[in-house]
Design an enzyme around this catalytic site. Structure first.
Site: not given
Length: 427
Positions: A202-204
């Site tokens: 769920n990171k950039i």
């Protein structure tokens, strides 16, 4: 005014927003092609293979060039990046490390896994570490500071770096949630002594898992490389390092990034500017429309408001935690999901940290006889206790459409106005 969905009205949106996985929602053929090339070459290991593709090396080179730092190391996760960073700095048993009260468990957890003990610093209205609170928690047993830009919002790094220099201690930037953020023109992660990145789901940007360590210090980098690869220093000539293993080797672990992960991340890294640009555009449209309609609304403070934030989340500080809960419930019914962080609790309230429990004998390393004992109490960081449950976040996806933005604005205005009229929220 339209009837709220929570009261039986028609929701502002007919379906939920896109999932909160900025990098994953733009995964495509480019990542698949490069990963497939690595697999078909039967060469998933970065250091040797039948037909090496050098994907991790390409990622490291790209990151170094774009971040303006000479040394980048791909690792297996952001937690690994933090552990490797701490080990590179020589942090260990008998040391304290300052961490912000508002962060994910992995930040203090990495400190504990390096046999040191986290000391929690309060936050300001950016929801990041408050530089003015550092002196209150510092003592001469503190050996490092970890700064964490939460959800795309940069940390006020100048006073933190000034404080660290005055105490002659290093600063680790844990930019797991904020890849692409900047502070006064410098990329987050490149300002401190050493930086840790995350490529988790769920990171950039993402490969599902993965991380990286960056630094300008060649000696720290050599220690990082060795610790992440069983104490070895392969390909040392690539970095201009001439260090015989028998002289400088020490025991390390295995945090090596695979070339499959590296391949995905090369293509994700290329997409970072477009991801950030898309998020910021939507973020600003929503923020400006909300601010115009409700000038009393308090947005999360940004230390670099002109350029630093990446727009991955719009943070709004409500007057009370009860108002936040009511607002989130009502806007969720409109198919616009907003949320608070970490169940509204500071990181030191995580049971394992709060109770100082580990898997080791005698709860090592918490059993160290510090001159000033480390004690966690409910009221340890009052601003964090107050602000975390009052701050709600709207995740901004890079694939939001113009219609999505319009519906978000309409739904927000609908819910906020109704709850304000009922004197449940606002002024």
């Amino acid at each position: 005014m339209s009837k709220l969905a929570i009261d039986g009205g028609t929701p502002a949106r007919s379906k939920p927003l896109p999932p909160n996985y900025p990098g994953a929602v733009v995964l495509g053929q480019e990542e698949a092609d490069f990963a497939s090339k690595v697999i078909m070459s039967q060469s998933p290991f970065r250091y040797y293979s039948p037909d090496p593709q050098y994907a991790v090396e390409q990622l490291e080179n790209r990151m170094s060039a774009d971040l303006g730092v000479p040394y980048t190391l791909g690792v297996t996760s952001a937690t690994a990046a933090l552990v490797v960073s701490l080990k590179a700095l020589g942090i260990g048993y008998g040391d304290k490390v300052i961490v912000p009260a508002n962060t994910f468990l992995a930040t203090p957890g990495a400190v504990v896994c390096c046999n040191a003990v986290p000391v929690f610093c309060d936050v300001d209205e950016s929801l990041n570490l408050d530089p003015k609170a550092l002196e209150q928690v510092y003592d001469d047993e503190v050996k490092a500071i970890i700064a964490v830009p939460i959800l795309g919002n940069p940390v006020d790094m100048d006073p933190i770096m000034a404080f660290a220099r005055s105490k002659d201690i290093p600063v680790i930037e844990d930019v797991a949630q904020s890849c692409g953020a900047t502070y006064k023109g410098q990329p987050a992660g490149s300002i401190g002594t050493i930086g840790a990145f995350s490529f988790q789901m769920n990171k950039i940007i993402t490969a599902g898992e993965g991380g990286a360590v960056v630094t300008r210090d060649v000696k720290l980098f050599e220690r990082a490389v060795r610790y992440h690869d069983q104490g070895l220093m392969r390909h040392h000539t690539r970095y201009g390092i001439d260090s015989p293993d028998d002289q400088f080797a020490f025991v390390g672990q295995n945090y090596r990034m695979s070339d499959i992960t590296g391949a995905v991340m090369v293509e994700q890294w290329k997409k970072l500017p477009s991801i950030v640009a898309a998020m910021r555009q939507c973020h600003d449209l929503i923020r400006d429309a909300v601010a115009e309609k409700f000038p009393e609304i308090q947005f999360r403070h940004c230390p670099d408001p002109d350029a630093g934030y990446i727009g991955s989340n719009l943070g709004i500080i409500m007057p009370t935690k009860e108002a936040t809960a009511q607002f989130n419930k009502a806007i969720g019914a409109e198919n616009i999901g907003m949320h608070i962080l970490y169940a509204g609790l500071p990181a030191y309230r995580t049971p394992a940290i709060y109770n100082q429990r580990t898997a080791d004998k005698d709860n090592f390393p918490f059993n160290y006889p510090f001159r000033k004992p480390v004690v966690y109490s409910d009221d340890l960081c009052p601003r964090a206790i107050d602000l975390i449950p009052r701050t709600t976040y709207l995740p901004i996806s890079p694939v939001l459409t113009e219609q999505d933005v319009e519906e978000i604005i309409g739904g927000f205005i609908k819910v906020y106005a109704a709850l304000r009229d009922r004197q449940l929220i606002g002024q």
